[in-house]
Design an enzyme around this catalytic site. Structure first.
Site, PDB file in Angstrom:
ATOM      1  N   LYS A 159     -40.863  50.611 -20.511  1.00  0.00           N
ATOM      2  CA  LYS A 159     -40.863  51.327 -22.095  1.00  0.00           C
ATOM      3  C   LYS A 159     -40.573  53.245 -21.728  1.00  0.00           C
ATOM      4  O   LYS A 159     -41.059  53.971 -20.882  1.00  0.00           O
ATOM      5  CB  LYS A 159     -42.491  51.211 -23.033  1.00  0.00           C
ATOM      6  N   GLY A 215     -45.383  60.188 -15.098  1.00  0.00           N
ATOM      7  CA  GLY A 215     -45.354  61.268 -16.193  1.00  0.00           C
ATOM      8  C   GLY A 215     -46.746  62.246 -16.286  1.00  0.00           C
ATOM      9  O   GLY A 215     -46.807  62.726 -15.298  1.00  0.00           O
ATOM     10  N   THR A 236     -50.347  64.042 -15.716  1.00  0.00           N
ATOM     11  CA  THR A 236     -51.396  63.410 -14.964  1.00  0.00           C
ATOM     12  C   THR A 236     -52.336  63.319 -16.157  1.00  0.00           C
ATOM     13  O   THR A 236     -53.150  62.353 -15.152  1.00  0.00           O
ATOM     14  CB  THR A 236     -51.951  64.818 -14.110  1.00  0.00           C
ATOM     15  N   ALA A 263     -51.996  61.624 -18.950  1.00  0.00           N
ATOM     16  CA  ALA A 263     -51.634  59.767 -18.914  1.00  0.00           C
ATOM     17  C   ALA A 263     -52.210  59.074 -17.467  1.00  0.00           C
ATOM     18  O   ALA A 263     -52.246  57.977 -18.240  1.00  0.00           O
ATOM     19  CB  ALA A 263     -50.275  59.816 -19.360  1.00  0.00           C
ATOM     20  N   GLU A 283     -47.186  58.262 -10.668  1.00  0.00           N
ATOM     21  CA  GLU A 283     -46.090  59.773  -9.952  1.00  0.00           C
ATOM     22  C   GLU A 283     -46.175  60.405 -11.086  1.00  0.00           C
ATOM     23  O   GLU A 283     -45.952  60.581 -12.260  1.00  0.00           O
ATOM     24  CB  GLU A 283     -44.565  59.774 -10.348  1.00  0.00           C
ATOM     25  N   CYS A 289     -40.887  67.305 -11.144  1.00  0.00           N
ATOM     26  CA  CYS A 289     -42.278  67.334 -10.995  1.00  0.00           C
ATOM     27  C   CYS A 289     -42.641  68.144 -10.190  1.00  0.00           C
ATOM     28  O   CYS A 289     -43.356  68.421  -9.269  1.00  0.00           O
ATOM     29  CB  CYS A 289     -42.761  65.731 -11.494  1.00  0.00           C
ATOM     30  N   GLU A 294     -49.689  73.344 -13.766  1.00  0.00           N
ATOM     31  CA  GLU A 294     -48.112  72.323 -14.200  1.00  0.00           C
ATOM     32  C   GLU A 294     -47.388  73.073 -15.741  1.00  0.00           C
ATOM     33  O   GLU A 294     -47.982  72.926 -16.461  1.00  0.00           O
ATOM     34  CB  GLU A 294     -47.705  71.055 -14.198  1.00  0.00           C
TER      35      GLU A 294
HETATM   36  P1  NAD Z   1     -46.497  61.898 -20.672  1.00  0.00           P
HETATM   37  O1  NAD Z   1     -47.284  61.681 -19.609  1.00  0.00           O
HETATM   38  O2  NAD Z   1     -46.723  62.347 -21.669  1.00  0.00           O
HETATM   39  O3  NAD Z   1     -45.256  60.857 -20.868  1.00  0.00           O
HETATM   40  C1  NAD Z   1     -44.373  59.794 -19.983  1.00  0.00           C
HETATM   41  C2  NAD Z   1     -44.415  58.501 -20.831  1.00  0.00           C
HETATM   42  O4  NAD Z   1     -45.299  57.777 -20.233  1.00  0.00           O
HETATM   43  C3  NAD Z   1     -43.249  58.714 -22.140  1.00  0.00           C
HETATM   44  O5  NAD Z   1     -43.055  56.888 -21.679  1.00  0.00           O
HETATM   45  C4  NAD Z   1     -45.088  58.124 -23.243  1.00  0.00           C
HETATM   46  O6  NAD Z   1     -44.528  57.698 -24.098  1.00  0.00           O
HETATM   47  C5  NAD Z   1     -45.648  57.441 -22.499  1.00  0.00           C
HETATM   48  N1  NAD Z   1     -47.321  57.189 -21.949  1.00  0.00           N
HETATM   49  C6  NAD Z   1     -47.983  58.480 -23.209  1.00  0.00           C
HETATM   50  N2  NAD Z   1     -49.247  58.328 -23.189  1.00  0.00           N
HETATM   51  C7  NAD Z   1     -49.315  56.482 -22.230  1.00  0.00           C
HETATM   52  C8  NAD Z   1     -50.453  56.231 -22.685  1.00  0.00           C
HETATM   53  N3  NAD Z   1     -51.695  56.641 -22.504  1.00  0.00           N
HETATM   54  N4  NAD Z   1     -49.240  55.163 -22.165  1.00  0.00           N
HETATM   55  C9  NAD Z   1     -49.383  54.653 -21.615  1.00  0.00           C
HETATM   56  N5  NAD Z   1     -47.566  55.092 -22.106  1.00  0.00           N
HETATM   57  C10 NAD Z   1     -48.048  56.583 -22.258  1.00  0.00           C
HETATM   58  O7  NAD Z   1     -45.454  62.798 -20.482  1.00  0.00           O
HETATM   59  P2  NAD Z   1     -44.099  63.067 -19.952  1.00  0.00           P
HETATM   60  O8  NAD Z   1     -44.197  65.409 -20.874  1.00  0.00           O
HETATM   61  O9  NAD Z   1     -42.911  62.842 -21.010  1.00  0.00           O
HETATM   62  O10 NAD Z   1     -43.192  64.129 -19.107  1.00  0.00           O
HETATM   63  C11 NAD Z   1     -43.484  65.473 -18.192  1.00  0.00           C
HETATM   64  C12 NAD Z   1     -45.088  65.295 -17.090  1.00  0.00           C
HETATM   65  O11 NAD Z   1     -44.123  63.958 -15.842  1.00  0.00           O
HETATM   66  C13 NAD Z   1     -44.416  66.053 -16.381  1.00  0.00           C
HETATM   67  O12 NAD Z   1     -46.592  66.504 -15.755  1.00  0.00           O
HETATM   68  C14 NAD Z   1     -43.890  65.920 -15.027  1.00  0.00           C
HETATM   69  O13 NAD Z   1     -44.705  66.348 -14.039  1.00  0.00           O
HETATM   70  C15 NAD Z   1     -44.743  64.258 -15.153  1.00  0.00           C
HETATM   71  N6  NAD Z   1     -43.305  63.911 -14.161  1.00  0.00           N
HETATM   72  C16 NAD Z   1     -43.658  63.150 -12.872  1.00  0.00           C
HETATM   73  C17 NAD Z   1     -42.909  62.781 -12.045  1.00  0.00           C
HETATM   74  C18 NAD Z   1     -42.868  62.432 -10.422  1.00  0.00           C
HETATM   75  O14 NAD Z   1     -42.068  62.197 -10.014  1.00  0.00           O
HETATM   76  N7  NAD Z   1     -44.443  62.384 -10.218  1.00  0.00           N
HETATM   77  C19 NAD Z   1     -41.374  62.789 -12.646  1.00  0.00           C
HETATM   78  C20 NAD Z   1     -40.812  63.308 -13.831  1.00  0.00           C
HETATM   79  C21 NAD Z   1     -42.217  63.813 -14.534  1.00  0.00           C
END
Ligand code: NAD
Length: 491
Positions: free
Chosen positions: A184, A236, A238, A240, A258, A292, A391
């Site tokens: 997804k 994504g 923290t 979520a 991650e 991240c 962050e």
């Molecule tokens: P997000 O958590 O809002 O969304 C990430 C993904 O998860 C999207 O596809 C979203 O549709 C999905 N999602 C959101 N809530 C969900 C749930 N409850 N159940 C299932 N799927 C869900 O994050 P974002 O704003 O899209 O991305 C930015 C974040 O991602 C930042 O906090 C960043 O640090 C983190 N990130 C971490 C890494 C890592 O490797 N540690 C890498 C890249 C980004």
């Protein structure tokens, strides 16, 4: 301004090896980060579409002659075809990602165009070239065969910041291990995911091995909790990640998370930042601050504090802001209006909490369209300030003073997160000694580069589990023991 030629509208999903009609007329529409112009759309998945994708992945995994049962060398051939098909599309993939999320094109060519094929080759080679089972002589007289088997159907959920690179951190080890997947993508970056589907079709991956269903957090949650999914891999936020971990905890479902970061760049008192300024940029501000692991807290020794603030401020004020599709651009726009609001609210908090703004703080001149913010530096930041603890996910650096290595390490460790980090010094041995004291999943000396051979991931609120390295492969496998000669064993 360079732009995607025309718009791209997809009418179908890639499910069960074929283009499949969606169950709803709703679409995910994508706009260009630099121009706010319409770029294209894909169908938006409903729970029914997720169910169809999971059922296809399940069938493919359970097929007794199928993907999960193939010899690793046969999967390697199929993944090589996939790598070649991705490489044919690498330039267009990079352009799509750059247009959607603002990633500078030269970076998109590496992370989004080149890295996926490299990871497919690394993992399919690893599975083919290293034994996936061993026989152990037991201490009770019998022998035990210890076998690594693919874990099953994987639900993979990815963010928008490095959409292809992060996707292949999951896909490459999972596919090489013999798993099947439902992916997804994030709504902000769905057009590149459709190119990946085209590549999978061209490579003739067996039906159901890879299914791609774009949608928002609700369908993501449905995928996470789906009874036919065996493992979840999420990158994504923290927030979520915690929700997903709760679901997986209840279901006793393995999960890799991650999540976010707030890493430290520890500048030691012998550092020569000017001579490492390019890798300092890459470690602190790459991808418009939307990665991240970036070291966004810059810890500077009081003995050289003013000089470090000047160097960092000089670097940031010299950055070329521009169209992400222009090869010369170092700093593009943020992914969305929402993300720019978020970054601007942190800049306002930094000011309100008394940090000293040395560069940036507003919107760059001459960019009245697109979600641009000025790259920004705050000096005199206290590690307890909100901008040092939370962050931001944008081009905002906080320079924090310290006295002595012990205090530097203590400040680096005073964080809810533990993902990346860096140490800047002319003495690499001293740098490694300091790096070993930092509580984090990975840290670099005078640079920070994720090499595929080494595990990457976080501790504390940065997540659970590791991607990259053989460790990631193992996270898509389960161990099975077959006791041989058990009747001759002594109890
Ligand atoms: P997000 O958590 O809002 O969304 C990430 C993904 O998860 C999207 O596809 C979203 O549709 C999905 N999602 C959101 N809530 C969900 C749930 N409850 N159940 C299932 N799927 C869900 O994050 P974002 O704003 O899209 O991305 C930015 C974040 O991602 C930042 O906090 C960043 O640090 C983190 N990130 C971490 C890494 C890592 O490797 N540690 C890498 C890249 C980004």
């Amino acid at each position: 301004m360079t732009a995607l030629t025309g718009t791209t509208d997809y009418q179908q999903f890639f499910i069960d090896g074929d283009w499949t009609d969606p169950s709803s007329p709703r679409t995910v529409d994508v706009r260009a980060a630099a121009t706010e112009e319409y770029l294209g759309s894909v169908p938006e998945a409903t729970e029914r579409d997720i169910d169809a994708a999971v059922a296809a992945a399940r069938r493919a995994f359970d097929d007794p002659q199928g993907w999960s049962r193939w010899e690793p060398a046969r999967r390697r051939e199929a993944l090589e075809r996939f790598a070649v098909a991705l490489e044919k599309r690498a330039s267009e993939t990079a352009t799509r990602v750059s247009s959607q999320n603002g990633m500078p094109i030269w970076l998109a060519q590496q992370f989004e165009g080149g890295f996926p094929a490299l990871l497919l080759r690394y993992y399919s080679g690893l599975v083919s070239d290293t034994p996936q089972e061993e026989t152990r002589q037991g201490v009770l007289g019998g022998r035990a065969r210890v076998i690594r088997e693919p874990i099953g159907v994987v639900g993979a959920i990815v963010p928008w910041n490095v959409p292809q690179g992060i996707t292949f951190l999951k896909l490459a080890p999972a596919l090489a291990a013999g798993c099947t997947l439902v992916l997804k993508p994030a709504p902000e970056t769905v057009l590149d995911a459709m190119l990946m589907a085209e590549a999978a079709a061209e490579a003739q991956l067996p039906a159901g091995v890879l299914n791609i269903v774009p949608g928002g957090s609700e369908v993501g949650a449905h995928l996470v909790a789906h009874p036919q999914v065996d493992k979840v891999s999420f990158t994504g936020s923290t927030a979520a990640g915690r929700t997903i971990a709760e679901t997986c905890g209840r279901l006793l479902r393995p999960v890799t998370l991650e999540l976010g970061g707030k890493s430290a760049a520890i500048v030691l008192d012998d550092a020569d930042l000017a001579s490492t300024i390019e890798s300092f940029f890459a470690s602190t501000l790459l991808n418009n601050g939307q990665i991240c692991w970036l070291s966004t807290r810059v810890l500077a020794p009081r003995s050289r504090y003013a000089e470090v603030v000047d160097t960092v401020s000089g670097l940031v004020s010299s950055l070329r802001i521009g169209d992400p599709l222009d090869e010369n651009t170092q700093m593009g726009p943020l992914v969305s209006a929402r993300q720019r609001d978020r970054v601007e609210s942190y800049i306002a908090k930094g000011r309100a909490e008394g940090a000293r703004l040395t560069v940036g703080g507003g919107r760059p001149e001459g960019f009245d369209r697109g979600w641009y913010v000025q790259p920004t530096v705050f000096a005199d930041v206290d590690n307890n300030h909100t901008i040092a603890q939370e962050e931001i996910f944008g081009p905002v650096l906080s320079v924090i003073p310290y006295s002595g290595e012990d205090e530097a390490v203590a400040i680096a460790n005073a964080s809810d997160y533990g993902l990346g980090g860096s140490v800047w010094t002319t003495d690499p041995e001293r740098g490694e000694a300091v790096a070993r004291r930092v509580h984090t999943g990975s840290i670099g000396i005078n640079a920070y580069v994720n090499d595929p051979v080494a595990p990457f991931g976080g501790i504390k609120a940065s997540g659970i589990g590791r991607e990259l390295g053989p460790e990631a492969l193992h996270s898509y496998q389960v161990l099975k023991t077959v006791y041989l000669d058990a009747s001759s064993a002594q109890a």
